[in-house]
Design a protein around this motif. Structure first.
Motif, PDB file in Angstrom:
ATOM      1  N   ILE A   5      34.253  35.359  34.168  1.00 43.22           N
ATOM      2  CA  ILE A   5      35.446  36.014  34.616  1.00 43.22           C
ATOM      3  C   ILE A   5      35.032  37.175  34.867  1.00 43.22           C
ATOM      4  O   ILE A   5      34.138  38.094  34.148  1.00 43.22           O
ATOM      5  CB  ILE A   5      36.616  36.133  33.567  1.00 43.22           C
ATOM      6  CG1 ILE A   5      37.201  34.765  33.083  1.00 43.22           C
ATOM      7  CG2 ILE A   5      37.689  37.147  33.903  1.00 43.22           C
ATOM      8  CD1 ILE A   5      38.216  34.865  31.646  1.00 43.22           C
ATOM      9  N   GLU A  73      45.782  38.773  37.126  1.00 43.10           N
ATOM     10  CA  GLU A  73      44.693  37.717  37.088  1.00 43.10           C
ATOM     11  C   GLU A  73      44.735  36.845  38.142  1.00 43.10           C
ATOM     12  O   GLU A  73      45.580  36.684  38.492  1.00 43.10           O
ATOM     13  CB  GLU A  73      44.922  36.818  35.923  1.00 43.10           C
ATOM     14  CG  GLU A  73      43.789  35.786  35.324  1.00 43.10           C
ATOM     15  CD  GLU A  73      44.164  35.209  34.278  1.00 43.10           C
ATOM     16  OE1 GLU A  73      43.412  34.512  33.611  1.00 43.10           O
ATOM     17  OE2 GLU A  73      45.234  35.333  33.535  1.00 43.10           O
ATOM     18  N   ASN A  74      43.390  36.869  38.857  1.00 44.45           N
ATOM     19  CA  ASN A  74      43.341  36.178  40.177  1.00 44.45           C
ATOM     20  C   ASN A  74      42.425  35.056  39.868  1.00 44.45           C
ATOM     21  O   ASN A  74      41.008  35.116  39.794  1.00 44.45           O
ATOM     22  CB  ASN A  74      42.878  37.254  41.201  1.00 44.45           C
ATOM     23  CG  ASN A  74      43.124  36.347  42.475  1.00 44.45           C
ATOM     24  OD1 ASN A  74      43.689  35.681  42.967  1.00 44.45           O
ATOM     25  ND2 ASN A  74      42.116  37.054  43.663  1.00 44.45           N
ATOM     26  N   VAL A  75      42.848  33.703  39.881  1.00 40.64           N
ATOM     27  CA  VAL A  75      41.911  32.550  39.658  1.00 40.64           C
ATOM     28  C   VAL A  75      42.047  31.925  41.285  1.00 40.64           C
ATOM     29  O   VAL A  75      43.126  31.684  41.972  1.00 40.64           O
ATOM     30  CB  VAL A  75      42.374  31.529  38.768  1.00 40.64           C
ATOM     31  CG1 VAL A  75      41.431  30.071  38.968  1.00 40.64           C
ATOM     32  CG2 VAL A  75      42.541  32.047  37.448  1.00 40.64           C
ATOM     33  N   HIS A  84      37.223  33.924  39.148  1.00 38.20           N
ATOM     34  CA  HIS A  84      38.331  34.351  38.339  1.00 38.20           C
ATOM     35  C   HIS A  84      37.944  35.805  37.999  1.00 38.20           C
ATOM     36  O   HIS A  84      36.780  36.322  37.705  1.00 38.20           O
ATOM     37  CB  HIS A  84      37.917  33.301  37.205  1.00 38.20           C
ATOM     38  CG  HIS A  84      39.203  33.601  36.043  1.00 38.20           C
ATOM     39  ND1 HIS A  84      39.170  32.478  35.032  1.00 38.20           N
ATOM     40  CD2 HIS A  84      40.206  34.299  35.831  1.00 38.20           C
ATOM     41  CE1 HIS A  84      40.130  32.965  34.337  1.00 38.20           C
ATOM     42  NE2 HIS A  84      41.029  34.181  34.761  1.00 38.20           N
TER      43      HIS A  84
END
Length: 142
Positions: A5, A73-75, A84
């Motif tokens: 991450i 949060e960016n997946v 991620h």
């Protein structure tokens, strides 16, 4: 390949109804997208310090970091590879007002250009703004 991450700090710089963003391209998706300036937070560095460093590296610009407007949060998948990120988003102002008079700014450490894009173009879907959720966050913040 190790997956991790990535913590980011992104600066929301406004000029009227426009947002300062850079244009990116995902050739695998055939997609042009936009993202605020900023970048990775280094170990031992606060998110605000990362923003100050990144704006210095990207535009040779001094900034004042204001309030944090959110964390997203960016997946995602970029160039067919998984990513991620956790993005800390801050209001940012240039110390030198001359930056607001420039329509485009060459990013010094990347072959990209920063430009002002009207937030309405993201809201109505004409242009894509990342990270996911930022358009809604900006709308709620008005």
């Amino acid at each position: 390949m190790a997956f991790r991450i990535r913590p980011l700090a992104l600066g929301i710089v406004r000029r009227g109804d426009a947002l300062l963003v850079f244009e990116g391209r995902d050739d695998f998706k055939g997609e042009t997208y936009y993202r605020p300036l900023g970048g990775g937070i280094e170990f031992g560095e606060s998110s605000k310090e990362a923003l100050e460093r990144e704006f210095g590296e990207e535009l040779d610009a001094a900034i004042t970091v204001g309030r944090r407007i959110g964390v997203l949060e960016n997946v995602f998948t970029w160039q067919n590879r998984p990513g991620h990120e956790i993005a800390f988003l801050y209001e940012v102002e240039f110390v030198d007002a001359g930056f607001y008079r420039r329509d485009e700014m060459k990013i010094l450490d990347d072959p990209a250009t920063a430009r002002w894009v009207d937030v309405a173009e993201f809201r109505d879907g004409r242009k894509i703004l990342y990270p996911y959720g930022l358009t809604e966050l900006l709308s709620a913040d008005q």
